[in-house]
Design a protein around this motif. Structure first.
Motif, short mmCIF file in Angstrom:
data_model
loop_
_atom_site.label_atom_id
_atom_site.label_comp_id
_atom_site.label_asym_id
_atom_site.label_seq_id
_atom_site.Cartn_x
_atom_site.Cartn_y
_atom_site.Cartn_z
N GLN A 14 55.01 41.90 39.45
CA GLN A 14 54.63 43.28 39.18
C GLN A 14 53.15 43.47 39.50
N LEU A 15 52.87 43.61 40.80
CA LEU A 15 51.50 43.63 41.30
C LEU A 15 51.08 44.95 41.92
N THR A 16 51.90 45.97 41.79
CA THR A 16 51.70 47.18 42.59
C THR A 16 50.47 48.01 42.21
N ALA A 17 49.87 47.77 41.06
CA ALA A 17 48.69 48.55 40.66
C ALA A 17 47.48 48.22 41.53
N HIS A 18 47.35 46.97 41.93
CA HIS A 18 46.16 46.55 42.68
C HIS A 18 46.45 46.02 44.09
N TYR A 19 47.72 45.79 44.42
CA TYR A 19 48.04 45.13 45.68
C TYR A 19 49.15 45.87 46.43
N THR A 20 49.09 45.78 47.75
CA THR A 20 50.18 46.24 48.61
C THR A 20 50.70 45.02 49.35
N PRO A 21 51.96 45.03 49.77
CA PRO A 21 52.51 43.86 50.45
C PRO A 21 51.66 43.37 51.62
N ASP A 22 51.18 44.28 52.47
CA ASP A 22 50.43 43.84 53.65
C ASP A 22 49.09 43.17 53.30
N GLY A 31 45.92 46.64 31.58
CA GLY A 31 47.13 45.83 31.49
C GLY A 31 47.80 45.54 32.81
N ALA A 32 47.23 45.99 33.93
CA ALA A 32 47.81 45.71 35.25
C ALA A 32 47.43 44.29 35.69
N VAL A 33 48.30 43.67 36.44
CA VAL A 33 48.12 42.28 36.84
C VAL A 33 47.04 42.13 37.92
N VAL A 34 46.15 41.16 37.68
CA VAL A 34 45.16 40.71 38.66
C VAL A 34 45.49 39.25 38.93
N LEU A 35 45.75 38.91 40.20
CA LEU A 35 46.17 37.56 40.55
C LEU A 35 45.09 36.52 40.29
N LEU A 36 45.54 35.33 39.86
CA LEU A 36 44.67 34.17 39.81
C LEU A 36 44.72 33.53 41.20
N ARG A 37 43.57 33.06 41.65
CA ARG A 37 43.54 32.39 42.95
C ARG A 37 42.32 31.49 43.03
N PRO A 38 42.39 30.46 43.86
CA PRO A 38 41.22 29.61 44.05
C PRO A 38 40.09 30.41 44.69
N ASP A 39 38.85 30.13 44.32
CA ASP A 39 37.74 30.85 44.95
C ASP A 39 37.29 30.19 46.25
#
Length: 112
Positions: A51-59, A94-102
């Motif tokens: 459920q990532l649509t608040a901050h991200y688009t597929p492309d 409350g929208a999801v922000v992905l965790l990722r390596p920096d």
């Protein structure tokens, strides 16, 4: 929250991977995106619904490294098999922000 020991923590297999495909998932009850994440030669490509649509688009997700739990049992979401749990944190709304390596790491690298 209950405390856990190192043995409990070691049971959770958290790995880095690169999103190789992402598609809108209109069939999901809540707005979501289907992800295909490459975890390298040992695990290959696994799919997830997030459920990532608040901050991200597929492309904008393709090519991005993410962090995911890879040893939970698969779940079916609107007919789609979600095989891994991509990890994120809530923003102030409350929208999801992905965790990722920096810094880019090898796909399949295990968190320790």
């Amino acid at each position: 929250m209950d405390q856990i020991d190192t043995a409990d923590f070691d049971k959770v297999d958290v790995r880095a991977g690169t999103v190789v495909d992402a598609q809108a998932f209109p069939e999901a009850r809540k707005p979501a995106i289907k992800l295909w994440v490459d975890f390298g030669p040992g695990l290959g490509v696994r799919q997830s619904s997030a459920q990532l649509t608040a901050h991200y688009t597929p492309d904008r997700l393709i090519g991005r490294q993410v962090v995911a739990v890879v040893n939970f049992p698969p779940r079916r979401i609107a007919g789609f098999e979600s095989q891994v749990l991509v990890l994120g944190l809530p923003d102030e709304n409350g929208a999801v922000v992905l965790l990722r390596p920096d810094i880019k790491v090898p796909d399949g690298g295990r968190m320790f």
